[in-house]
Design an enzyme around this catalytic site. Structure first.
Site, PDB file in Angstrom:
ATOM      1  N   LYS A   1       0.853  -1.176   0.000  1.00  0.00           N
ATOM      2  CA  LYS A   1       0.000   0.000   0.000  1.00  0.00           C
ATOM      3  C   LYS A   1       0.897   1.237   0.000  1.00  0.00           C
ATOM      4  O   LYS A   1       2.035   1.124   0.445  1.00  0.00           O
ATOM      5  CB  LYS A   1      -0.925  -0.007   1.213  1.00  0.00           C
ATOM      6  CG  LYS A   1      -0.263   0.441   2.526  1.00  0.00           C
ATOM      7  CD  LYS A   1      -1.258   0.857   3.575  1.00  0.00           C
ATOM      8  CE  LYS A   1      -0.707   1.962   4.392  1.00  0.00           C
ATOM      9  NZ  LYS A   1      -1.335   2.352   5.584  1.00  0.00           N
TER      10      LYS A   1
ATOM     11  N   HIS B   1      -1.386  -5.533   5.382  1.00  0.00           N
ATOM     12  CA  HIS B   1      -0.741  -6.408   6.362  1.00  0.00           C
ATOM     13  C   HIS B   1      -1.681  -6.817   7.505  1.00  0.00           C
ATOM     14  O   HIS B   1      -1.434  -7.794   8.194  1.00  0.00           O
ATOM     15  CB  HIS B   1       0.580  -5.827   6.874  1.00  0.00           C
ATOM     16  CG  HIS B   1       0.429  -4.679   7.821  1.00  0.00           C
ATOM     17  ND1 HIS B   1       0.429  -3.382   7.404  1.00  0.00           N
ATOM     18  CD2 HIS B   1       0.301  -4.643   9.160  1.00  0.00           C
ATOM     19  CE1 HIS B   1       0.273  -2.600   8.437  1.00  0.00           C
ATOM     20  NE2 HIS B   1       0.203  -3.323   9.539  1.00  0.00           N
TER      21      HIS B   1
ATOM     22  N   GLU C   1      -3.561   4.627  17.374  1.00  0.00           N
ATOM     23  CA  GLU C   1      -2.093   4.598  17.398  1.00  0.00           C
ATOM     24  C   GLU C   1      -1.636   5.589  18.456  1.00  0.00           C
ATOM     25  O   GLU C   1      -2.185   6.689  18.542  1.00  0.00           O
ATOM     26  CB  GLU C   1      -1.535   5.008  16.039  1.00  0.00           C
ATOM     27  CG  GLU C   1      -1.988   4.136  14.899  1.00  0.00           C
ATOM     28  CD  GLU C   1      -1.551   4.711  13.556  1.00  0.00           C
ATOM     29  OE1 GLU C   1      -0.451   4.394  13.105  1.00  0.00           O
ATOM     30  OE2 GLU C   1      -2.314   5.505  12.989  1.00  0.00           O
TER      31      GLU C   1
ATOM     32  N   ASP D   1      -5.115   6.805   4.569  1.00  0.00           N
ATOM     33  CA  ASP D   1      -3.993   5.999   5.058  1.00  0.00           C
ATOM     34  C   ASP D   1      -4.464   4.767   5.833  1.00  0.00           C
ATOM     35  O   ASP D   1      -3.770   3.748   5.847  1.00  0.00           O
ATOM     36  CB  ASP D   1      -3.104   6.869   5.969  1.00  0.00           C
ATOM     37  CG  ASP D   1      -1.716   6.266   6.134  1.00  0.00           C
ATOM     38  OD1 ASP D   1      -1.181   5.745   5.143  1.00  0.00           O
ATOM     39  OD2 ASP D   1      -1.185   6.305   7.260  1.00  0.00           O
TER      40      ASP D   1
ATOM     41  N   HIS E   1      -6.960  -0.733   5.846  1.00  0.00           N
ATOM     42  CA  HIS E   1      -7.011  -1.624   7.012  1.00  0.00           C
ATOM     43  C   HIS E   1      -8.409  -1.728   7.624  1.00  0.00           C
ATOM     44  O   HIS E   1      -8.905  -2.823   7.904  1.00  0.00           O
ATOM     45  CB  HIS E   1      -6.042  -1.148   8.102  1.00  0.00           C
ATOM     46  CG  HIS E   1      -4.636  -0.976   7.613  1.00  0.00           C
ATOM     47  ND1 HIS E   1      -4.037  -1.860   6.757  1.00  0.00           N
ATOM     48  CD2 HIS E   1      -3.694  -0.035   7.872  1.00  0.00           C
ATOM     49  CE1 HIS E   1      -2.801  -1.460   6.509  1.00  0.00           C
ATOM     50  NE2 HIS E   1      -2.572  -0.352   7.161  1.00  0.00           N
TER      51      HIS E   1
HETATM   52  P1  NDP Z   1      12.035   3.682   2.200  1.00  0.00           P
HETATM   53  O1  NDP Z   1      12.076   5.062   1.629  1.00  0.00           O
HETATM   54  O2  NDP Z   1      12.563   3.453   3.556  1.00  0.00           O
HETATM   55  O3  NDP Z   1      12.827   2.689   1.211  1.00  0.00           O
HETATM   56  C1  NDP Z   1      12.693   2.751  -0.166  1.00  0.00           C
HETATM   57  C2  NDP Z   1      13.627   1.735  -0.818  1.00  0.00           C
HETATM   58  O4  NDP Z   1      13.461   1.883  -2.222  1.00  0.00           O
HETATM   59  C3  NDP Z   1      15.099   1.937  -0.512  1.00  0.00           C
HETATM   60  O5  NDP Z   1      15.768   0.686  -0.449  1.00  0.00           O
HETATM   61  C4  NDP Z   1      15.607   2.675  -1.741  1.00  0.00           C
HETATM   62  O6  NDP Z   1      16.948   2.341  -2.105  1.00  0.00           O
HETATM   63  C5  NDP Z   1      14.723   2.114  -2.826  1.00  0.00           C
HETATM   64  N1  NDP Z   1      14.573   3.067  -3.914  1.00  0.00           N
HETATM   65  C6  NDP Z   1      13.890   4.241  -3.891  1.00  0.00           C
HETATM   66  N2  NDP Z   1      14.002   4.850  -5.088  1.00  0.00           N
HETATM   67  C7  NDP Z   1      14.771   4.045  -5.857  1.00  0.00           C
HETATM   68  C8  NDP Z   1      15.238   4.115  -7.188  1.00  0.00           C
HETATM   69  N3  NDP Z   1      14.924   5.132  -7.999  1.00  0.00           N
HETATM   70  N4  NDP Z   1      16.003   3.108  -7.654  1.00  0.00           N
HETATM   71  C9  NDP Z   1      16.313   2.071  -6.844  1.00  0.00           C
HETATM   72  N5  NDP Z   1      15.896   1.924  -5.592  1.00  0.00           N
HETATM   73  C10 NDP Z   1      15.122   2.914  -5.108  1.00  0.00           C
HETATM   74  O7  NDP Z   1      10.522   3.202   2.066  1.00  0.00           O
HETATM   75  P2  NDP Z   1       9.741   2.147   2.983  1.00  0.00           P
HETATM   76  O8  NDP Z   1      10.568   0.927   3.133  1.00  0.00           O
HETATM   77  O9  NDP Z   1       9.258   2.799   4.200  1.00  0.00           O
HETATM   78  O10 NDP Z   1       8.439   1.845   2.104  1.00  0.00           O
HETATM   79  C11 NDP Z   1       8.497   1.099   0.902  1.00  0.00           C
HETATM   80  C12 NDP Z   1       7.065   0.872   0.404  1.00  0.00           C
HETATM   81  O11 NDP Z   1       6.342   0.146   1.369  1.00  0.00           O
HETATM   82  C13 NDP Z   1       6.260   2.160   0.170  1.00  0.00           C
HETATM   83  O12 NDP Z   1       5.372   1.926  -0.891  1.00  0.00           O
HETATM   84  C14 NDP Z   1       5.467   2.333   1.459  1.00  0.00           C
HETATM   85  O13 NDP Z   1       4.276   3.046   1.260  1.00  0.00           O
HETATM   86  C15 NDP Z   1       5.166   0.868   1.762  1.00  0.00           C
HETATM   87  N6  NDP Z   1       4.919   0.625   3.163  1.00  0.00           N
HETATM   88  C16 NDP Z   1       5.882   0.813   4.112  1.00  0.00           C
HETATM   89  C17 NDP Z   1       5.651   0.534   5.434  1.00  0.00           C
HETATM   90  C18 NDP Z   1       6.704   0.697   6.475  1.00  0.00           C
HETATM   91  O14 NDP Z   1       6.456   0.288   7.622  1.00  0.00           O
HETATM   92  N7  NDP Z   1       7.858   1.264   6.156  1.00  0.00           N
HETATM   93  C19 NDP Z   1       4.328   0.024   5.891  1.00  0.00           C
HETATM   94  C20 NDP Z   1       3.392  -0.169   4.815  1.00  0.00           C
HETATM   95  C21 NDP Z   1       3.679   0.123   3.526  1.00  0.00           C
HETATM   96  P3  NDP Z   1      18.236   3.002  -1.352  1.00  0.00           P
HETATM   97  O15 NDP Z   1      18.085   2.562   0.081  1.00  0.00           O
HETATM   98  O16 NDP Z   1      19.397   2.375  -1.989  1.00  0.00           O
HETATM   99  O17 NDP Z   1      18.090   4.462  -1.514  1.00  0.00           O
END
Ligand code: NDP
Length: 501
Positions: free
Chosen positions: A157, A187, A225, A244, A249
């Protein structure tokens, strides 16, 4: 949608445990905090294919050795050093590979393509990246011939920010993957207690026979939350609590409570029943919005005896924002089962405590013979708690012990605390179950395209109505149970929240 999906159980993408897993966004918060620990736990429980290889993809220039160090550090942090098994850890780290890819650049996929060409072609791709990259990733994987009938794709999401944008994302996915190959994560569907709802409802005739408007007065779904924005002000401010939390959810929980029994425990049957519920949600029109919906935003307050800033005083805040950090609403489902039984949904940030619960408020007896001053406790309640610990509790009325009490009533719980009743079993994190089911190709716990779009349609209509009606944003202090108006709203309908304001 169910038609295009009707053969999902026979699809080539179903039923076989994946041999290859490619994790895009592997260095992000979700991957390191949730997905890597989930994969380790599955490996430790010997639920992964023996030859499963995991390709971590991100844009940082790190080596495979550095990736393994980072993952080991993460596992120590989130699982705990003393909980890790040395041989499982060694086996898990051996599965990991790394590929640096700038995901927007076609030529950057060459190395990934070459590596994957040597791997087992049954690949599950997991997109833990911003959704804005989904189109590029799918398109470039397609151009690299890395998608076949056995491929699966898991997406996180948010699927869009309204109906139109969700359709665009779904259309892009559909260009390269059949619906039977797409696994949309919510989730909450991976949580033990949500799964238990299916057992509770459909394995116990006691409950199912009374699971309707004749016996149930109203249903409450509360997701509170205790945290605020946690450094994600800009991201959250564009969404708000309706988009959100409610669109995904809370509506998924509502579907699990309200759906009719599926004819089989298959993805198609379960999701068809959820879709019927979403189709039956009554719109909340502009003339009803003020009596069925309350929006709130937290102001300066106290959390755990410490000052806690209001939403507009958080870091990076735009001080004129009118985004809702709290929402409470009354939903109605126009079906034979639920006519006249409202579902109250409530979710907020920076509330007094972190709690997620579904409360089934049963109707009182039609004729009451006990002490009239106790009439307000004379309702059974079924409390299904998802957080902070998972439990199911039925509140029954019993007699206060002793003589000379004139049959005074008291409420006692029949309580199932899963940490105690099944203490030998570790309660798995939702992501463990979801990653495993995606690797197995079981779509039951994932959200189908029509579910996502119907949920957006309902939420979009309500947002439109609240903007047209210029519904006010009510204040509530950080660390409280939300605005008083949420309690007033439910009281005007003759009901009350289980955890009152
Ligand atoms: P982050 O910003 O922490 O991580 C994003 C990841 O994507 C990093 O590994 C980054 O690589 C990579 N990335 C971003 N842009 C590029 C690019 N142009 N090319 C290659 N790699 C790229 O995001 P989150 O982990 O928090 O979230 C990821 C997804 O999950 C989103 O859609 C979010 O909405 C969803 N989500 C997240 C939750 C959470 O708890 N975090 C909960 C529910 C959903 P690098 O590290 O090398 O920059």
């Amino acid at each position: 949608m169910s038609d295009s999906n009707s053969s999902d159980e026979q699809s080539a993408a179903q039923g076989l445990l994946s041999h290859s897993f490619v994790l895009f966004g592997a260095l992000g918060d979700l991957s390191l905090r949730k997905l890597m620990p989930a994969l380790y736990q599955l490996d430790h429980a010997q639920l992964l294919n023996e030859d499963l290889k995991i390709m971590a993809v991100a844009r940082s220039a790190i080596s495979a050795g550095e990736l393994k160090q980072r993952v080991e550090h993460t596992l120590n942090q989130y699982i705990g050093e003393d909980q890790l098994n040395a041989s499982s850890l060694a086996r898990f780290l051996k599965r990991l590979y790394y590929c640096q890819v700038e995901l927007t650049q076609a030529r950057d996929y060459d190395e990934l393509k070459q590596k994957l060409a040597l791997w087992h072609p049954q690949i599950t791709y997991y997109l833990a990246t911003p959704p804005s990259l989904y189109k590029d990733i799918c398109q470039h994987l397609h151009q690299a011939n890395a998608i076949n009938q056995q491929s699966r794709i898991v997406v996180e999401k948010p699927i869009g920010h309204d109906l139109a944008s969700s359709k665009l994302i779904n259309d892009k996915l559909a260009l390269y993957f059949d619906e039977s190959q797409i696994f949309r994560i919510d989730h909450y569907l991976g949580k033990e207690t949500v799964q238990n709802l299916i057992a509770l409802r459909f394995a116990n005739p006691l409950f199912e026979s009374q699971w309707n408007h004749q016996y149930i007065d109203y249903v409450e779904i509360s997701v509170a939350e205790d945290v605020g924005i946690e450094g994600r002000w800009g991201y959250f401010d564009k969404a708000g609590q309706m988009r959100d939390m409610v669109q995904n959810h809370l509506l998924q929980l509502l579907c699990m409570v309200a759906m009719d029994p599926p004819s089989q425990l298959t993805a198609t049957s379960i999701r068809d029943e959820k879709v019927k519920v979403l189709r039956s949600l009554k719109p909340i029109d502009q003339d009803k919005i003020a009596t069925q919906l309350v929006l709130g935003q937290y102001t300066d307050g106290q959390f755990q005896h410490q000052p806690a800033p209001g939403y507009l005083n958080e870091a990076d805040a735009n001080t004129s924002s009118s985004t809702e950090t709290f929402i409470a609403l009354r939903a109605e489902i126009a079906t034979w089962r639920w006519a006249g039984t409202p579902f109250y949904l409530r979710t907020g940030k920076r509330m007094a405590s972190k709690v997620t619960e579904i409360i089934i408020h049963y109707k009182p007896n039609s004729h009451y013979i006990f002490d009239p001053s106790q009439a307000d406790i004379a309702q059974n309640k079924l409390i299904i708690r998802l957080q902070p610990y998972e439990s199911i509790s039925l509140q029954v009325l019993t007699k206060e012990q002793g003589i000379g009490k004139n049959m005074r009533l008291r409420r006692d719980p029949l309580h199932l605390d899963f940490a105690q009743t099944q203490s030998q079993a570790r309660i798995p994190d939702a992501y463990e179950r979801l990653v495993l089911e995606a690797l197995k190709g079981n779509q039951s716990l994932f959200v189908r395209r029509d579910e996502v779009e119907l949920a957006w349609q309902w939420c979009d209509q309500i947002r439109q109505a609240w903007f047209s009606a210029e519904l006010p944003l009510e204040d509530y202090p950080a660390g409280s149970n939300g605005p008083q108006q949420a309690c007033d709203m439910i009281k005007t309908h003759g009901h009350r929240w289980y955890e009152d304001c």
